[in-house]
Design a protein around this motif. Structure first.
Motif, PDB file in Angstrom:
ATOM      1  N   GLU A   5       0.831  -1.203   0.000  1.00  0.00           N
ATOM      2  CA  GLU A   5       0.000   0.000   0.000  1.00  0.00           C
ATOM      3  C   GLU A   5       0.870   1.258   0.000  1.00  0.00           C
ATOM      4  OE1 GLU A   5      -4.095  -0.955   2.286  1.00  0.00           O
ATOM      5  OE2 GLU A   5      -2.279  -1.053   3.528  1.00  0.00           O
ATOM      6  N   ARG A   6       1.955   1.208   0.756  1.00  0.00           N
ATOM      7  CA  ARG A   6       2.872   2.350   0.807  1.00  0.00           C
ATOM      8  C   ARG A   6       3.473   2.592  -0.573  1.00  0.00           C
ATOM      9  NH1 ARG A   6       3.670   6.849   3.736  1.00  0.00           N
ATOM     10  NH2 ARG A   6       4.725   7.870   2.038  1.00  0.00           N
ATOM     11  N   GLN A   7       3.822   1.516  -1.248  1.00  0.00           N
ATOM     12  CA  GLN A   7       4.376   1.636  -2.586  1.00  0.00           C
ATOM     13  C   GLN A   7       3.351   2.256  -3.543  1.00  0.00           C
ATOM     14  OE1 GLN A   7       5.147  -2.009  -4.796  1.00  0.00           O
ATOM     15  NE2 GLN A   7       7.049  -1.124  -5.576  1.00  0.00           N
ATOM     16  N   GLN A   8       2.104   1.832  -3.434  1.00  0.00           N
ATOM     17  CA  GLN A   8       1.050   2.387  -4.284  1.00  0.00           C
ATOM     18  C   GLN A   8       0.843   3.871  -3.989  1.00  0.00           C
ATOM     19  OE1 GLN A   8      -2.333  -0.192  -3.740  1.00  0.00           O
ATOM     20  NE2 GLN A   8      -1.563  -1.667  -5.234  1.00  0.00           N
ATOM     21  N   PHE A   9       0.876   4.235  -2.714  1.00  0.00           N
ATOM     22  CA  PHE A   9       0.714   5.647  -2.362  1.00  0.00           C
ATOM     23  C   PHE A   9       1.872   6.464  -2.935  1.00  0.00           C
ATOM     24  CE2 PHE A   9       1.496   9.396   0.171  1.00  0.00           C
ATOM     25  CZ  PHE A   9       0.257  10.007   0.130  1.00  0.00           C
ATOM     26  N   ASP A  10       3.095   5.968  -2.792  1.00  0.00           N
ATOM     27  CA  ASP A  10       4.260   6.693  -3.306  1.00  0.00           C
ATOM     28  C   ASP A  10       4.183   6.865  -4.821  1.00  0.00           C
ATOM     29  OD1 ASP A  10       5.240   6.919  -0.729  1.00  0.00           O
ATOM     30  OD2 ASP A  10       6.674   5.271  -0.939  1.00  0.00           O
ATOM     31  N   LEU A  11       3.729   5.845  -5.523  1.00  0.00           N
ATOM     32  CA  LEU A  11       3.562   5.951  -6.976  1.00  0.00           C
ATOM     33  C   LEU A  11       2.475   6.956  -7.337  1.00  0.00           C
ATOM     34  CD1 LEU A  11       3.931   2.207  -8.029  1.00  0.00           C
ATOM     35  CD2 LEU A  11       5.526   4.077  -8.530  1.00  0.00           C
ATOM     36  N   LEU A  12       1.394   6.941  -6.599  1.00  0.00           N
ATOM     37  CA  LEU A  12       0.309   7.902  -6.806  1.00  0.00           C
ATOM     38  C   LEU A  12       0.819   9.328  -6.598  1.00  0.00           C
ATOM     39  CD1 LEU A  12      -2.749   8.781  -6.960  1.00  0.00           C
ATOM     40  CD2 LEU A  12      -2.770   8.416  -4.499  1.00  0.00           C
ATOM     41  N   LEU A  13       1.553   9.541  -5.524  1.00  0.00           N
ATOM     42  CA  LEU A  13       2.093  10.871  -5.243  1.00  0.00           C
ATOM     43  C   LEU A  13       3.059  11.302  -6.342  1.00  0.00           C
ATOM     44  CD1 LEU A  13       2.377  13.309  -3.364  1.00  0.00           C
ATOM     45  CD2 LEU A  13       4.184  12.038  -2.165  1.00  0.00           C
ATOM     46  N   GLN A  14       3.928  10.419  -6.768  1.00  0.00           N
ATOM     47  CA  GLN A  14       4.888  10.733  -7.819  1.00  0.00           C
ATOM     48  C   GLN A  14       4.167  11.121  -9.111  1.00  0.00           C
ATOM     49  OE1 GLN A  14       7.527   7.508  -8.801  1.00  0.00           O
ATOM     50  NE2 GLN A  14       8.521   8.627 -10.426  1.00  0.00           N
ATOM     51  N   LEU A  15       3.155  10.367  -9.474  1.00  0.00           N
ATOM     52  CA  LEU A  15       2.378  10.664 -10.675  1.00  0.00           C
ATOM     53  C   LEU A  15       1.671  12.009 -10.544  1.00  0.00           C
ATOM     54  CD1 LEU A  15       1.353   9.693 -13.429  1.00  0.00           C
ATOM     55  CD2 LEU A  15      -0.492   8.521 -12.223  1.00  0.00           C
ATOM     56  N   ALA A  16       1.096  12.276  -9.392  1.00  0.00           N
ATOM     57  CA  ALA A  16       0.403  13.545  -9.170  1.00  0.00           C
ATOM     58  C   ALA A  16       1.377  14.716  -9.264  1.00  0.00           C
ATOM     59  CB  ALA A  16      -0.301  13.531  -7.814  1.00  0.00           C
ATOM     60  N   VAL A  17       2.545  14.580  -8.677  1.00  0.00           N
ATOM     61  CA  VAL A  17       3.549  15.651  -8.738  1.00  0.00           C
ATOM     62  C   VAL A  17       3.963  15.897 -10.182  1.00  0.00           C
ATOM     63  CG1 VAL A  17       5.928  16.295  -8.117  1.00  0.00           C
ATOM     64  CG2 VAL A  17       4.398  15.345  -6.372  1.00  0.00           C
ATOM     65  N   GLU A  18       4.246  14.833 -10.926  1.00  0.00           N
ATOM     66  CA  GLU A  18       4.653  14.995 -12.327  1.00  0.00           C
ATOM     67  C   GLU A  18       3.585  15.713 -13.142  1.00  0.00           C
ATOM     68  OE1 GLU A  18       5.615  11.085 -13.782  1.00  0.00           O
ATOM     69  OE2 GLU A  18       7.383  10.924 -12.494  1.00  0.00           O
ATOM     70  N   ARG A  19       2.337  15.301 -12.980  1.00  0.00           N
ATOM     71  CA  ARG A  19       1.247  15.939 -13.735  1.00  0.00           C
ATOM     72  C   ARG A  19       1.062  17.393 -13.332  1.00  0.00           C
ATOM     73  NH1 ARG A  19      -3.604  11.390 -13.816  1.00  0.00           N
ATOM     74  NH2 ARG A  19      -2.546   9.915 -15.192  1.00  0.00           N
TER      75      ARG A  19
END
Length: 129
Positions: A5-19
């Motif tokens: 779940e932590r990995q999924q959250f980190d990926l979500l945050l990374q994607l949101a920051v990039e966008r």
């Protein structure tokens, strides 16, 4: 929070920051203007942090009690202001959006600073022959 779940959250945050960084740079004519406007007025013209967070929550189905709990479990030590009184669902959503928005703002500032620092500097004498 489990590691997956932590990995999924980190990926979500990374994607949101990039966008978000991409949109800010386009709307504000570059990273420097984007960073200044984000720091000056996160809800101002061309920045609209709250709108972006709301869109992320809708796109990734975080605008539910379970989605809000997912975000809050990822940020257990993050400090936020208490939301206005309301239903548990509304309060969970407000807390998670506030926490995520604050983290997104900080990570976006870091990314914009990084991009500004790595911009190529062309000496004035180049191309003046």
């Amino acid at each position: 929070m489990d590691l997956h779940e932590r990995q999924q959250f980190d990926l979500l945050l990374q994607l949101a920051v990039e966008r978000y960084v991409e949109r800010l740079e386009q709307r504000n004519e570059g990273a420097e203007n984007a960073l200044l406007r984000l720091r000056t007025n996160p809800e101002g013209e061309g920045v609209w942090l709250g709108r972006f967070v709301d869109a992320v929550f809708q796109d990734f189905i975080l605008n539910t009690p379970d989605g809000a709990a997912f975000v809050l479990r990822a940020l257990p030590t993050h400090k936020i202001a208490a939301p206005a009184a309301g239903t548990v669902e509304a309060m969970l959503r407000a807390m998670s959006m506030n926490a995520f928005g604050d983290l997104l703002r900080r990570k976006t500032e870091e990314e914009l600073e990084r991009r500004i620092g790595y911009q190529a500097v062309v000496p004035a004498s180049v191309g003046q022959e």
